[in-house]
Design an enzyme around this catalytic site. Structure first.
Site, mmCIF file in Angstrom:
data_model
loop_
_atom_site.group_PDB
_atom_site.id
_atom_site.type_symbol
_atom_site.label_atom_id
_atom_site.label_comp_id
_atom_site.label_asym_id
_atom_site.label_seq_id
_atom_site.Cartn_x
_atom_site.Cartn_y
_atom_site.Cartn_z
ATOM 1 N N GLU A 95 0.815 -1.204 0.000
ATOM 2 C CA GLU A 95 0.000 0.000 0.000
ATOM 3 C C GLU A 95 0.853 1.260 0.000
ATOM 4 O O GLU A 95 1.972 1.282 0.513
ATOM 5 C CB GLU A 95 -0.924 0.029 1.218
ATOM 6 C CG GLU A 95 -0.172 0.227 2.514
ATOM 7 C CD GLU A 95 -1.072 0.672 3.652
ATOM 8 O OE1 GLU A 95 -2.296 0.584 3.519
ATOM 9 O OE2 GLU A 95 -0.526 1.114 4.667
ATOM 10 N N CYS A 111 2.946 8.271 1.761
ATOM 11 C CA CYS A 111 3.432 7.237 2.667
ATOM 12 C C CYS A 111 3.660 5.960 1.863
ATOM 13 O O CYS A 111 2.763 5.519 1.143
ATOM 14 C CB CYS A 111 2.382 7.015 3.753
ATOM 15 S SG CYS A 111 2.746 5.608 4.792
ATOM 16 N N CYS A 118 4.912 -7.741 7.557
ATOM 17 C CA CYS A 118 5.871 -7.252 8.551
ATOM 18 C C CYS A 118 6.083 -8.327 9.611
ATOM 19 O O CYS A 118 5.145 -9.027 9.985
ATOM 20 C CB CYS A 118 5.358 -5.977 9.208
ATOM 21 S SG CYS A 118 6.553 -5.221 10.334
ATOM 22 N N CYS A 122 3.612 -5.831 16.100
ATOM 23 C CA CYS A 122 2.996 -4.874 17.026
ATOM 24 C C CYS A 122 1.528 -5.269 17.206
ATOM 25 O O CYS A 122 0.835 -5.533 16.221
ATOM 26 C CB CYS A 122 3.092 -3.448 16.473
ATOM 27 S SG CYS A 122 4.783 -2.924 16.153
ATOM 28 N N CYS A 125 -1.471 -3.544 15.313
ATOM 29 C CA CYS A 125 -1.317 -3.339 13.864
ATOM 30 C C CYS A 125 -1.731 -4.577 13.091
ATOM 31 O O CYS A 125 -1.254 -5.675 13.381
ATOM 32 C CB CYS A 125 0.142 -3.001 13.571
ATOM 33 S SG CYS A 125 0.527 -2.968 11.810
ATOM 34 N N CYS A 346 -1.305 4.404 7.061
ATOM 35 C CA CYS A 346 -0.498 3.198 7.185
ATOM 36 C C CYS A 346 -0.461 2.717 8.618
ATOM 37 O O CYS A 346 -0.941 3.360 9.515
ATOM 38 C CB CYS A 346 0.908 3.519 6.731
ATOM 39 S SG CYS A 346 0.917 4.573 5.295
HETATM 40 S S1 SF4 Z 1 3.239 -1.028 13.247
HETATM 41 FE FE1 SF4 Z 1 2.798 -2.783 11.915
HETATM 42 S S2 SF4 Z 1 3.957 -2.397 10.050
HETATM 43 FE FE2 SF4 Z 1 4.819 -1.077 11.639
HETATM 44 S S3 SF4 Z 1 6.519 -2.246 12.578
HETATM 45 FE FE3 SF4 Z 1 4.700 -2.692 13.802
HETATM 46 S S4 SF4 Z 1 3.830 -4.562 12.888
HETATM 47 FE FE4 SF4 Z 1 5.264 -3.697 11.383
#
Ligand code: SF4
Length: 364
Positions: A95, A111, A118, A122, A125, A346
């Protein structure tokens, strides 16, 4: 005899292009011409490279091609934000989000992503739920800008549509985990042969891969954003497991070692999660943690989504948190999520964290 596969010219840097052209008996300077056609003008058809001789274009067409991402989907919000799902040549989707700035400064931001998925996990997320599918190559990071400019109409004629002045690497992925591709991409983005965007207008956001923070600043003079999101290791361990590897103190020490120019500041992103990290005590601890670091804080009230147990704090809580930080003299901004009606932005940029997964579902 089997034919050798065609070479993707878009995947080659200047040196790689020069080496490929040498195999065709062509001089080195042609590399710069082809590079500019692909990366500055977004051309994907060798036949359109009109400053090359017809004979060379025919030779190139026989031996090479220009691979390109395609726009799988664009969602446009009422505020002008555009969220792009870009399909790579390998078939996966990343994206990019264009965020217009309606203020007097009028600086528009794009962005972009650094990885497909990833690995950082987190807890707030949704990109995390994909896991890491792969690193983007340098040219794929850069091409997100090219394809969005093309869609905005500014690729060939910069006056034709809203310009992109700022780049933030806050989309899918942890940029510092894809270090060499990201650094190559940053150098390309600021090169005159490519998008010619000053490093001062580029921000790289990290979840806190401490050893690579000062290294980034030594390799490229971009701005740094750190996704902090907690003021104690106990909370950060829980919501950002990367903290077990590099804790808050290590991340902040790395920030202190990040080379900074005068008046430059490090941005600390703080996704505000109700009853997790949003107390007055958190705000006071945050101020204490940032002592001695030229810093600004972006408070991002969590945007609730069905895949997350986290809640958005009340307006009063957000205000109280902000006031305590502001009263200490640290610049603090509450970020209004942009493009609300398309759930844009994002993973870290606007905490609109359902975007990547939702987009993958839409375009699959
Ligand atoms: S917020 Fe999401 S995209 Fe960013 S580092 Fe953490 S898990 Fe990865």
């Amino acid at each position: 005899m089997t034919e050798s596969p065609k070479t993707d010219l878009a995947a080659l840097d200047l040196e790689g292009l020069a080496a490929f052209l040498k195999t065709l008996g062509e001089p080195k300077y042609r590399a710069g011409q082809i590079f500019r056609w692909i990366h500055r003008r977004g051309v994907t058809d060798v036949a359109m490279m009109t400053d090359l001789s017809k004979a060379l274009r025919e030779k190139l067409s026989a031996r090479a091609f220009v691979g390109a991402m395609s726009i799988a989907r664009v969602e446009r919000a009422a505020d002008g934000t555009r969220k792009y799902a870009l399909r790579t040549k390998k078939g996966d989707v990343v994206e990019a989000v264009f965020i217009p700035d309606a203020s007097a400064e009028g600086r528009n931001t794009l962005c972009i992503s650094s990885q497909v998925g990833c690995a950082i996990d987190c807890k707030f997320c949704l990109t995390a739920s994909l896991g890491l599918l792969r690193n983007l190559e340098a040219h794929e990071i850069v091409e997100q800008i090219t394809r969005v400019k093309e869609d905005l109409g500014t690729l060939v004629d910069p006056e034709a549509g809203p310009p992109i002045q700022n780049i933030v690497m806050m989309g899918m992925g942890e940029p510092l985990q894809n270090y060499s591709n990201v650094v190559s991409a940053l150098k390309m983005i600021s090169s005159q042969d490519c998008h010619n965007i000053s490093p001062r207008r580029i921000t790289v956001s990290t979840s806190g891969l401490a050893p690579r923070i000062p290294r980034l600043g030594n390799d490229v003079s971009v701005n740094l954003a750190v996704s902090l999101n907690a003021t104690t290791d106990a909370v950060r361990d829980r919501i950002m497991p990367i903290n077990k590897k590099y804790n808050i103190e290590q991340v902040l020490d790395a920030c202190r070692a990040f080379p900074m120019k005068q008046r430059q500041r490090i941005t600390f992103e703080y996704v505000l999660l109700a009853d997790e990290n949003d107390s007055d005590a958190d705000a006071r601890r945050l101020v204490k943690l940032l002592e001695g670091i030229p810093a600004k804080v972006n408070v991002i009230p969590f945007n609730e989504h069905p895949y997350s147990p986290f809640k958005r704090p009340s307006a009063e809580r957000i205000e109280s948190f902000q006031r305590i930080v502001a009263d200490s003299g640290v610049a603090v901004f509450v970020r209004t999520p942009r493009g609300d009606d398309i759930s844009a932005a994002c993973g870290q940029l606007g905490a609109e964290v359902d975007a990547p997964r939702k987009m993958l579902r839409i375009v699959d």
